[in-house]
Design an enzyme around this catalytic site. Sequence first.
Site, short mmCIF file in Angstrom:
data_model
loop_
_atom_site.label_atom_id
_atom_site.label_comp_id
_atom_site.label_asym_id
_atom_site.label_seq_id
_atom_site.Cartn_x
_atom_site.Cartn_y
_atom_site.Cartn_z
N CYS A 213 25.91 9.69 25.96
CA CYS A 213 26.90 9.93 24.91
C CYS A 213 27.47 11.34 25.02
O CYS A 213 26.71 12.32 25.06
CB CYS A 213 26.26 9.71 23.54
SG CYS A 213 27.34 10.05 22.15
N CYS A 216 26.52 13.35 21.52
CA CYS A 216 25.20 13.89 21.20
C CYS A 216 24.27 14.01 22.40
O CYS A 216 23.21 14.63 22.31
CB CYS A 216 24.52 13.04 20.11
SG CYS A 216 23.95 11.43 20.71
N CYS A 235 26.01 4.26 21.22
CA CYS A 235 25.04 5.34 21.37
C CYS A 235 23.73 4.96 20.70
O CYS A 235 23.72 4.35 19.62
CB CYS A 235 25.59 6.63 20.75
SG CYS A 235 24.44 8.03 20.90
N CYS A 238 23.51 8.28 17.75
CA CYS A 238 24.53 8.74 16.79
C CYS A 238 25.53 7.62 16.54
O CYS A 238 25.32 6.49 16.98
CB CYS A 238 25.22 10.02 17.28
SG CYS A 238 26.44 9.78 18.59
N ASP A 361 34.97 16.47 51.22
CA ASP A 361 33.62 15.93 51.08
C ASP A 361 33.71 14.40 51.02
O ASP A 361 34.22 13.84 50.06
CB ASP A 361 32.99 16.48 49.80
CG ASP A 361 31.56 15.98 49.58
OD1 ASP A 361 31.07 15.18 50.40
OD2 ASP A 361 30.95 16.40 48.59
#
Length: 446
Positions: A213, A216, A235, A238, A361
């Site tokens: 999340c 949070c 989540c 939260c 890369d």
Amino acid sequence: MNLRRMLAVWAAKIIEKISVNLFHRQGVTWAGKVALKICPSILKELAEQVKKDIFVVCGTNGKTTTNNMLCAALEAEGYSVVCNHTGSNMLNGVAAAFALGAGISGNLHADYACIEIDEASTKRVFPYFKPDYMVLTNLFRDQLDRYGEIDITMNILKDSMQSAPEMTVIVNGDDALSAFLALDSGNKFITYGISEKVLDDKASREIREGRFCKKCGAALHYDFYHYSQLGSYTCTDCDFKRPAIDFDASEIEIGSGLSFSVENKRIFANYKGFYNVYNILAAYSAVRAGGMQAEHFNDMLRNFNPENGRMEAFNIKGTKTVLNLAKNPAGFNQNISAVMQDETLKDIVIVINDNAQDGTDVSWLWDVDFDRFKGANIHSVTVSGIRCYDMGLRLKYVDIASMTEPDVEKAVCERVENGCKNLYVLVNYTALYSTRDVLKKLEGRK
């Protein structure tokens, strides 16, 4: 000032013509660069002449297809539109779109603008104009050596969104990263997404970016994934969760074409790849968010040619050839899925470069689920481009045999002569236009 703008428009048009006709290059970036040099305020001045709304399209994957589709949809409704069709999406490319769309008087006569913008370039473009709408397709890991981690891109986009507080964000609600960004920006937002489970992804080894999340830091729980981190999430600690979806695709069918329902309308498209449901849905949502009924949307899809190397079709001496861009793990995995929708025998040419615009890369190749090709009824695989040996090594690690031919034209010609008459050419960014030129030449196009 109008004289300078007129000269800038003329110069842009001349440079673009010379580039295409003499050097067989797009020339869009140079056209925009020269236009800005002659008239630094040209982008601001021409953007102010758009009669109705300016749409911008941002996101890691699907920008060019979604932007061009949105442009075609607006044109199908009877409006004039300025658009950067070629996908030149940095400041010079955006300036070129407006300059090349203007008349020789130096003025722009357009109802709408549909402008694809590279996420990192929004901070350079937004000072010239404030869009009315931003379509945010998704946020995936892409070219770490150029863009850094996704958090850097999200911070740039947040700053750009907040610099245009009146702008409405049309966001893919199935992407936890994009949804959080739209919520966190404070801008008004409208969502699109797919609420029903469509595919069984239990065997997928995809890298999931949105596992935690952004509000949070706790783990996200997914009821199901569509692909990558797109899916239905909540989540675990939260109140952050997948937002309510305003434009929800349902009854999705994937086969020789795509179809789905939204707002009690049935949408049909002759494209492969589940990811194209999102591209089509994003364009539809933008049209509807702009206040139109999208009455001619299916007509647009029937006539729409993606071009520019997005599932673009060629016929070379009887070999059906499809060119598609695959520039990061999420995009390549969806390319593999699209190829697997074709159950007939097929040849594959994979072209990988490591120029500056690609990102030097290429370790991202190890995050692509290439072993899925084993079940794709493949006749042969050829690796090509600057980093063809890296690509061959990657395939060797999943026990897929490949032929190596660094020269793209030779690789394609060999498969046309000795293949199964059904060829897919998958390329990363800087290989796209050079490979497209090769295919057009071999097909006999101008």
